[in-house]
Enzyme design. Sequence first.
Site, short mmCIF file in Angstrom:
data_model
loop_
_atom_site.label_atom_id
_atom_site.label_comp_id
_atom_site.label_asym_id
_atom_site.label_seq_id
_atom_site.Cartn_x
_atom_site.Cartn_y
_atom_site.Cartn_z
N GLY A 46 0.89 -1.10 0.02
CA GLY A 46 0.00 0.02 -0.08
C GLY A 46 0.78 1.09 -0.03
N GLN A 51 3.31 10.03 0.84
CA GLN A 51 4.60 9.25 0.97
C GLN A 51 5.50 9.50 -0.19
OE1 GLN A 51 2.32 5.27 1.78
NE2 GLN A 51 4.50 5.31 3.02
N CYS A 92 6.11 0.28 7.45
CA CYS A 92 5.73 1.42 6.45
C CYS A 92 6.96 1.88 5.70
CB CYS A 92 5.17 2.77 7.28
SG CYS A 92 4.94 4.01 6.10
N LEU A 93 6.56 2.03 4.28
CA LEU A 93 7.94 2.24 3.55
C LEU A 93 8.48 3.80 4.00
CD1 LEU A 93 6.52 1.37 -0.25
CD2 LEU A 93 8.23 0.32 1.22
N HIS A 134 -4.37 1.89 7.31
CA HIS A 134 -3.02 2.41 7.57
C HIS A 134 -2.88 3.57 6.38
CE1 HIS A 134 1.41 1.73 7.74
NE2 HIS A 134 1.46 2.53 6.76
N GLU A 135 -3.23 3.36 5.15
CA GLU A 135 -3.01 4.26 4.19
C GLU A 135 -3.97 5.50 4.40
OE1 GLU A 135 -0.49 3.76 2.54
OE2 GLU A 135 -0.20 1.84 3.08
N HIS A 138 -2.62 7.98 6.44
CA HIS A 138 -1.58 8.72 6.00
C HIS A 138 -2.03 10.26 5.26
CE1 HIS A 138 2.44 6.60 6.08
NE2 HIS A 138 1.74 5.68 5.50
CO CO Z 1 2.80 3.75 5.39
#
Ligand code: CO
Length: 172
Positions: A46, A51, A92-93, A134-135, A138
Site C-alpha cells: 500500500g 509518501q 511502512c515504506l 493504514h493508508e 497517511h
Molecule cells: Co505507511
Amino acid sequence: MSNYTIKVYPDPVLRKIADEVHEINEGTRALIKDMFEIMEEEGGIGLAAPQVGISKRIIVLSLKEKNFDKMALINPVIVSGSKETAFVEEGCLSIPGINADVQRSTKLIARGLTRSGKMVEITASNLLTRVLLHEIDHLDGVLFIDRLSDKEKKKVEGDLQALYQQYSTVTP
Ligand code: CO
C-alpha cells in the site's frame, strides 16, 4: 524510473492533512501510475500520495485478493469500522526498518473514487481492512507509530530516534 522518491520519517509532508482531489485528470492518473511503480520497486502492499511528497488524498493498494491487486482510491473515506479489533504487525515504506503491532478494526466499509471517477464501496476484512486504515491514516498525517501501545512504543523508540537523526533536515 519513477519521478518520485519515498519520503521518510520525519519528513513534514507525512504530517500534513492531504487535500481532496477535485478533478481526476491525466496528471492524477500519471501520479497513480508512478505510485504503483514505486510501490512495486519497494515491495510494499500500500502507498499513499503524501509518501511520495504529494499532499493529495490518493492511495494505491496491491494485495493478492481479486480486484485489489492494483487498486487506486481517490478521496477514500471510512464509512464504518468493526468494534472487533486485532493486533497485527505493521511496517511502512516511510519508516524503514521498523515494525510493531498495531491495534485496528478487523472489518470495515470504505468508499472512494476509482481512477475513472466511479464511486465504489468496499466491504473489507483482515489484511485489506488494515491496509486501507493504514493508508487512509497517511492522508490525515497519521503514522502507525502514533497508534502503538506504550509497550510497543518503547520497543521502537531507539530505532525511531535513529531515523529521526538520519532524515531530519538540519538548517545551519
Ligand atoms: Co505507511
